[in-house]
Scaffold this motif. Structure first.
Motif, PDB file in Angstrom:
ATOM      1  N   LEU A  81       2.897   5.805 118.895  1.00 36.23           N
ATOM      2  CA  LEU A  81       4.497   6.019 117.672  1.00 36.23           C
ATOM      3  C   LEU A  81       4.495   4.786 117.744  1.00 36.23           C
ATOM      4  O   LEU A  81       4.793   3.350 118.419  1.00 36.23           O
ATOM      5  N   SER A 112       8.955   6.547 114.746  1.00 36.31           N
ATOM      6  CA  SER A 112       8.260   6.877 113.019  1.00 36.31           C
ATOM      7  C   SER A 112       6.844   7.401 113.277  1.00 36.31           C
ATOM      8  O   SER A 112       6.534   6.749 114.986  1.00 36.31           O
ATOM      9  N   GLY A 113       5.833   7.648 113.041  1.00 31.73           N
ATOM     10  CA  GLY A 113       4.748   8.836 113.339  1.00 31.73           C
ATOM     11  C   GLY A 113       3.918   7.626 112.186  1.00 31.73           C
ATOM     12  O   GLY A 113       2.187   8.515 112.910  1.00 31.73           O
ATOM     13  N   HIS A 116      -1.012   6.279 113.790  1.00 34.16           N
ATOM     14  CA  HIS A 116      -0.943   6.723 114.856  1.00 34.16           C
ATOM     15  C   HIS A 116      -2.757   6.086 114.761  1.00 34.16           C
ATOM     16  O   HIS A 116      -3.317   6.478 114.140  1.00 34.16           O
ATOM     17  N   ALA A 175       9.112  12.158 112.932  1.00 37.41           N
ATOM     18  CA  ALA A 175       7.473  11.152 113.241  1.00 37.41           C
ATOM     19  C   ALA A 175       6.439  11.961 113.460  1.00 37.41           C
ATOM     20  O   ALA A 175       4.974  12.135 113.196  1.00 37.41           O
ATOM     21  N   TYR A 176       6.388  13.913 114.233  1.00 40.45           N
ATOM     22  CA  TYR A 176       5.220  14.186 114.646  1.00 40.45           C
ATOM     23  C   TYR A 176       5.382  14.870 113.133  1.00 40.45           C
ATOM     24  O   TYR A 176       4.165  15.123 112.773  1.00 40.45           O
ATOM     25  N   PHE A 179       2.734  12.779 111.968  1.00 42.32           N
ATOM     26  CA  PHE A 179       1.665  12.582 112.401  1.00 42.32           C
ATOM     27  C   PHE A 179       0.576  13.618 112.128  1.00 42.32           C
ATOM     28  O   PHE A 179      -0.837  13.761 111.366  1.00 42.32           O
TER      29      PHE A 179
END
Length: 390
Positions: A81, A112-113, A116, A175-176, A179
C-alpha cells in the motif's frame, strides 16, 4: 443437494500452501543478492504453476497461488500500500513457545491503494481458471491492518500522520476500495479477507496494544454489550465491523467476498483461545461478507452455538481439519461435528475446509507436503459423503 457454482465450495481451502524447497532456496538467494528479481519471479512462476496443477488434481474448485510470492500472509499486502514501509522490531509476534520474525508495517505517509503489486501477482493466476475452477486472492482484512498500525512500536508514527482516527479509518477503507476495484477489473471474482483480530479479541489474555484505548476516543456510535466483553473491546469490535464493511461497500455485486478467522498459525503454533460468542453479534450478525471460514479444529475455538448469529443467507466454512499437524482426523468424527454445527445453521449453508492455511508465513507448518495433500483429500472425501459434491 444443490452443487455450489460460486465460492465457498463444499470442499474448500483457506489459501496458503507449503513452499517447495527450491522456492525457499531461491528466496534466500534473492535476499542474499545471488539472484535477480526476474530470476526469482521465474522460479515463483514455476512453483505456482506446479501448485495449481496439484490443486486441480486434488479435485478442488478453487485455486490460489499458495501465497508463494509472500513472506507473510498479511504484511506483504500492507507493504504494497502507498504510505506504508517495512520496518523491523525488537520482538516478533508471540505464539505458544515460539516468536516470529520481528517485522511490521509502519506508516510513512497518507495511505492509498493504487498500483498494488498483488494486482500483477493475481494476473498470473488468471489463465489457469476454468469454467468450474475459480482463482482466489487472499489479503488481510482492513481491521488487521488497522490493528498493525497500533502495535506499541507503530502507534506514534500512526498518530503523527493521522491525529484524527476518523481520517485514518476513511483512508484505510478507501485504499481497500481502490484495490478491490482494480483487481476486479482484471478478472478477480473471489477475494478472501483474512482476519485474526476477532480470534485474538475473544481471548481473556488479549492485549489491545494501545488500540482499544485509542478506539474509546473514537467519535463513532459504539455498541453497548458490557455483559459480554469490556467497554474498550466493544468499542474496538464496533470499529472493526464498521471498517471492514466500509472497505467493501462499493464492491461489484458479482464479486464473492469472504473472511477467514483464526487464532494464530505460525509454524504449527497458535496465539489465542476462546469461542466466538463474545464477538458473534458483530462479526456474524453484521459483517457484510458472503461467507466465513472459521477455525473449529480444537476446543480452543469453542462450540458451534455462536453460528446461530450468522445473519441472512451467509455461509460458513467449518475449519475442522487441522493444517498444523500431519495426523489425519477421523472421518466419522468430522462428519459428526458437521451434523452438530447443522443444529445452528442449515447444512445447506455449511462447507468444510482446513482450519487455516498450511503456511501462513514462508516457514510453513510442521507437516510434509504429502500430509498436506492427504488433508485436502480428506476434506474432499468428507464433502462428497456429506453433501454429495465438492
Amino acid at each position: 443437494m444443490k452443487t455450489l457454482l460460486n465460492p465457498p465450495f463444499r470442499a474448500d481451502v483457506v489459501g496458503s500452501y507449503l513452499r517447495p524447497d527450491f522456492l525457499i532456496q531461491a528466496r534466500t538467494q534473492f535476499v542474499d543478492g545471488k539472484i535477480t528479481q526476474k530470476e526469482l519471479t521465474d522460479i515463483e512462476n514455476r512453483a505456482i504453476t506446479e501448485l495449481v496443477a496439484k490443486q486441480k488434481a486434488a479435485g478442488l474448485h478453487v485455486i490460489t497461488d499458495g501465497e508463494f510470492r509472500r513472506s507473510w500472509w498479511h504484511l506483504d499486502f500492507m507493504w504494497g500500500l502507498q504510505g506504508v514501509e517495512k520496518a523491523s522490531l525488537k520482538e516478533g509476534y508471540k505464539f505458544q513457545g515460539v516468536e516470529s520474525r520481528p517485522e511490521t508495517a509502519r506508516l510513512t505517509g497518507k495511505i492509498s491503494g493504487e498500483n498494488h503489486p498483488f494486482i500483477e501477482h493475481f494476473r498470473f493466476l488468471l489463465p489457469f481458471a476454468e469454467s468450474d475452477i475459480v482463482p482466489r486472492i487472499t489479503i488481510p482484512a482492513p481491521a488487521q491492518f488497522f490493528k498493525e498500525l497500533y502495535r506499541p512500536e507503530n502507534k506514534a508514527a500512526t498518530e503523527s500522520i493521522y491525529p484524527s482516527q476518523t481520517d485514518l479509518l476513511q483512508d484505510i477503507a478507501n485504499a481497500y476500495q481502490t484495490f478491490i476495484q482494480q483487481i476486479y477489473a482484471i478478472g478477480c471474482r473471489n477475494v478472501q479477507l483474512d482476519d485474526c483480530t476477532w480470534g485474538m479479541m475473544v481471548d481473556s489474555r488479549y492485549n489491545n496494544a494501545g488500540v482499544a484505548n485509542s478506539a474509546s476516543k473514537c467519535d463513532c456510535n459504539c455498541a453497548s454489550n458490557a455483559t459480554v466483553i469490556s467497554q474498550s473491546i466493544q468499542d474496538l469490535a464496533e470499529i472493526f465491523v464498521q471498517l471492514n464493511n466500509a472497505a467493501i461497500v462499493n464492491a461489484p455485486p458479482d464479486l464473492v467476498l469472504t473472511t477467514h478467522v483464526c487464532r494464530g498459525n505460525y509454524r504449527s503454533t497458535w496465539a489465542a483461545s476462546g469461542g466466538y460468542q463474545p464477538v458473534a453479534s458483530y462479526l456474524f450478525a453484521r459483517e457484510n461478507v458472503h461467507a466465513y471460514y472459521l477455525e473449529f479444529d480444537t476446543e480452543r475455538a469453542g462450540d458451534f452455538s455462536p453460528l446461530a448469529k450468522v445473519s441472512g443467507d451467509k455461509q460458513v466454512v467449518l475449519g475442522l481439519i487441522s493444517s498444523k499437524v500431519g495426523e489425519l482426523e477421523d472421518k466419522q468424527a468430522v462428519i459428526k461435528r458437521i451434523k452438530e454445527a447443522s443444529q445452528y445453521l442449515p447444512i445447506e449453508r455449511l462447507c468444510l475446509s482446513t482450519q487455516c492455511g498450511f503456511a501462513s508465513t514462508e516457514e510453513g507448518n510442521a507437516l510434509t507436503e504429502e500430509q498436506q495433500w492427504a488433508k485436502i483429500a480428506l476434506v474432499t472425501d468428507i464433502a462428497k459423503e456429506v453433501w454429495g459434491t465438492v
